[in-house]
Design an enzyme around this catalytic site. Sequence first.
Site, PDB file in Angstrom:
ATOM      1  N   ASP A   1       4.187  -1.534  22.210  1.00 53.13           N
ATOM      2  CA  ASP A   1       5.104  -0.507  21.324  1.00 53.13           C
ATOM      3  C   ASP A   1       5.910   0.242  22.453  1.00 53.13           C
ATOM      4  O   ASP A   1       6.190   1.314  22.433  1.00 53.13           O
ATOM      5  CB  ASP A   1       4.002   0.322  20.522  1.00 53.13           C
ATOM      6  CG  ASP A   1       3.182  -0.190  19.599  1.00 53.13           C
ATOM      7  OD1 ASP A   1       3.887  -1.321  18.974  1.00 53.13           O
ATOM      8  OD2 ASP A   1       1.841  -0.041  19.470  1.00 53.13           O
TER       9      ASP A   1
ATOM     10  N   LYS B   1      10.201  -2.690  23.208  1.00 51.94           N
ATOM     11  CA  LYS B   1      10.798  -4.160  23.901  1.00 51.94           C
ATOM     12  C   LYS B   1      11.972  -4.491  22.981  1.00 51.94           C
ATOM     13  O   LYS B   1      13.189  -5.141  23.462  1.00 51.94           O
ATOM     14  CB  LYS B   1       9.638  -5.008  23.911  1.00 51.94           C
ATOM     15  CG  LYS B   1       8.780  -4.990  24.970  1.00 51.94           C
ATOM     16  CD  LYS B   1       7.507  -6.160  24.803  1.00 51.94           C
ATOM     17  CE  LYS B   1       6.722  -5.900  23.657  1.00 51.94           C
ATOM     18  NZ  LYS B   1       5.705  -4.672  23.554  1.00 51.94           N
TER      19      LYS B   1
ATOM     20  N   GLY C   1       5.629  -5.606  15.860  1.00 50.37           N
ATOM     21  CA  GLY C   1       6.685  -5.033  15.114  1.00 50.37           C
ATOM     22  C   GLY C   1       7.603  -4.147  15.602  1.00 50.37           C
ATOM     23  O   GLY C   1       7.461  -3.504  16.355  1.00 50.37           O
ATOM     24  N   HIS C   2       8.994  -4.448  15.445  1.00 53.68           N
ATOM     25  CA  HIS C   2      10.016  -3.650  16.375  1.00 53.68           C
ATOM     26  C   HIS C   2      10.958  -3.249  15.226  1.00 53.68           C
ATOM     27  O   HIS C   2      11.229  -3.791  14.190  1.00 53.68           O
ATOM     28  CB  HIS C   2      10.892  -4.539  16.960  1.00 53.68           C
ATOM     29  CG  HIS C   2      10.304  -5.489  17.955  1.00 53.68           C
ATOM     30  ND1 HIS C   2       9.325  -5.263  18.812  1.00 53.68           N
ATOM     31  CD2 HIS C   2      10.556  -6.836  18.032  1.00 53.68           C
ATOM     32  CE1 HIS C   2       9.055  -6.365  19.506  1.00 53.68           C
ATOM     33  NE2 HIS C   2       9.852  -7.392  19.078  1.00 53.68           N
TER      34      HIS C   2
ATOM     35  N   GLN D   1       3.407  -7.301  22.013  1.00 56.72           N
ATOM     36  CA  GLN D   1       2.415  -6.701  22.692  1.00 56.72           C
ATOM     37  C   GLN D   1       2.656  -6.154  24.037  1.00 56.72           C
ATOM     38  O   GLN D   1       3.803  -5.721  24.420  1.00 56.72           O
ATOM     39  CB  GLN D   1       1.021  -7.572  22.472  1.00 56.72           C
ATOM     40  CG  GLN D   1       0.601  -7.593  21.111  1.00 56.72           C
ATOM     41  CD  GLN D   1       1.122  -8.798  20.441  1.00 56.72           C
ATOM     42  OE1 GLN D   1       1.233  -9.852  21.130  1.00 56.72           O
ATOM     43  NE2 GLN D   1       1.826  -8.588  19.437  1.00 56.72           N
TER      44      GLN D   1
HETATM   45  P1  IMP Z   1      -4.452  -8.282  16.903  1.00 55.70           P
HETATM   46  O1  IMP Z   1      -3.422  -8.975  18.064  1.00 55.70           O
HETATM   47  O2  IMP Z   1      -4.068  -8.417  15.705  1.00 55.70           O
HETATM   48  O3  IMP Z   1      -5.608  -9.472  17.272  1.00 55.70           O
HETATM   49  O4  IMP Z   1      -5.128  -6.943  17.651  1.00 55.70           O
HETATM   50  C1  IMP Z   1      -5.878  -6.880  18.733  1.00 55.70           C
HETATM   51  C2  IMP Z   1      -5.328  -5.768  19.644  1.00 55.70           C
HETATM   52  O5  IMP Z   1      -4.037  -5.541  19.907  1.00 55.70           O
HETATM   53  C3  IMP Z   1      -5.650  -4.313  18.442  1.00 55.70           C
HETATM   54  O6  IMP Z   1      -6.100  -3.232  19.265  1.00 55.70           O
HETATM   55  C4  IMP Z   1      -4.028  -4.187  18.060  1.00 55.70           C
HETATM   56  O7  IMP Z   1      -3.867  -2.842  17.668  1.00 55.70           O
HETATM   57  C5  IMP Z   1      -3.568  -4.453  19.186  1.00 55.70           C
HETATM   58  N1  IMP Z   1      -1.962  -4.990  19.037  1.00 55.70           N
HETATM   59  C6  IMP Z   1      -1.533  -6.163  18.427  1.00 55.70           C
HETATM   60  N2  IMP Z   1      -0.194  -6.294  18.254  1.00 55.70           N
HETATM   61  C7  IMP Z   1       0.225  -4.874  18.684  1.00 55.70           C
HETATM   62  C8  IMP Z   1       1.650  -4.563  18.951  1.00 55.70           C
HETATM   63  O8  IMP Z   1       2.545  -5.208  18.657  1.00 55.70           O
HETATM   64  N3  IMP Z   1       1.518  -3.139  19.534  1.00 55.70           N
HETATM   65  C9  IMP Z   1       0.587  -2.503  19.852  1.00 55.70           C
HETATM   66  N4  IMP Z   1      -0.728  -2.964  19.716  1.00 55.70           N
HETATM   67  C10 IMP Z   1      -1.068  -4.317  19.168  1.00 55.70           C
END
Ligand code: IMP
Length: 435
Positions: free
Chosen positions: A13, A16, A40-41, A226
């Site tokens: 977040d 990017k 998500g952007h 991420q």
């Molecule tokens: P997952 O990727 O859904 O398995 O989540 C694993 C961890 O990564 C969790 O703490 C999510 O909140 C975090 N996470 C996954 N995608 C994002 C993102 O795009 N932004 C921020 N945190 C993310």
Amino acid sequence: MPVVIVVGVQWGDEGKGKIVDFLTARADLVVRFQGGNNAGHTVVVAGKKTALKLIPSGILRSGTRCLLAPGVVLSPSSLIEEINSLSEAGIDVNPQRLGISGEVQLILPYHVAIDVGRETLLADSKIGTTGRGIGPAYEDAVARMGIRMIDLNYPEKLRGLVERNVLVKNKILKGVLGSTVQFDAKQMFEELITLSQRINPYLTNVSLEVDRAIREKRFTMFEGAQGSLLDISHGTYPFVTSSHTAAGYACASAGFGPKHVDSVIGICKAYCTRVGSGPFPTEDLNGDGEVLREKGVEFGVNTGRPRRCGWFDLVAVRRAIRLNGIDSLILTKLDVLSGFRRLRIGVSYELDGKRIEDLPPCADEAGRVVPNYEDLDGWTEDISNVRRFEDLPVNAQTFMRRIEQLTECPVGAFSVGPDREQTIVRDAGLRKFAE
Ligand code: IMP
């Protein structure tokens, strides 16, 4: 023209999408190399908001081709929703604009059910995933049970794979996770066949396309999702995502050699946020964190979850600079800091009374570190209309210069708001991408 990798250097977040959109004014190819619709952007162009989850932000530039590399995981139904919503916003996503590697692993409904079921079962020790099935889809990939984009082209083979996987997943859901959710293989297969008619035309050979672009010296950008501290190997394990978010993975995922990379750019918020569970040394629970959340609108684009907020963490950012080989930082959301009398930078950590240089690999220890802060004076002016570094209030200039000194990395650009126009480039090297 260069080959550039853009990654986030915190816990995701960092903005990017908006920065890739800004830097792709002249890009020929933008390649997303990991993650799925957990990202998500929101990109704002001329005041109009567009939400993206999987499709690279380059899609908003009509001359840019976007690719999804083999290291990505893709939910066919979510991709079609995204294509439809872009089309409603007047952006035509067609096979000339978007290509998907045949090696991309699919996220299917049983992955989502297992992700959610596991988090529910684990309750207090849950990871706080986005619930999009990301982890279970990557697990199937390494277990060699995954169903890939290319399998959609072979219905009889696909039917067998779906039957096998549904049999196994139903047993896991009921017997292990105690879930009442069960799937019907025939129905899932038929739905996939319907979806495949929409997405099969996007199939391409990503490694070949990237190789051609590099040989022809076209401007090629790799977009990470991420953040570095969510990397499966180098992040705050187990509170991480299930892919490699570090820049090096762009090569492994898209299938090209590291010798071709010219530059790695790190996107970094002027403060720090994280969603989900896990260590966050500079989290502020004394009121400033809440102000940062409200002012920075720190709520997930994808899940709507409030983000945990805190101060700039130098130790964590230095780790990310090392992991990725960052050449230049882009500091986002500087405007959110306007109005704070005191700004904090976490400059070092102490663990059980001892000073340490880096985030410890053990999450329990990382959760116990206490940051030492350096405090700087803030500024009160609204800076959202500033378009040159020299026009920033002196304290904002000092804050940015201090980050450069402490990280030993130049801040090549910064942003003072969500619009394309509100990203200000300081470094001539970066300017040539954006103008
Ligand atoms: P997952 O990727 O859904 O398995 O989540 C694993 C961890 O990564 C969790 O703490 C999510 O909140 C975090 N996470 C996954 N995608 C994002 C993102 O795009 N932004 C921020 N945190 C993310």
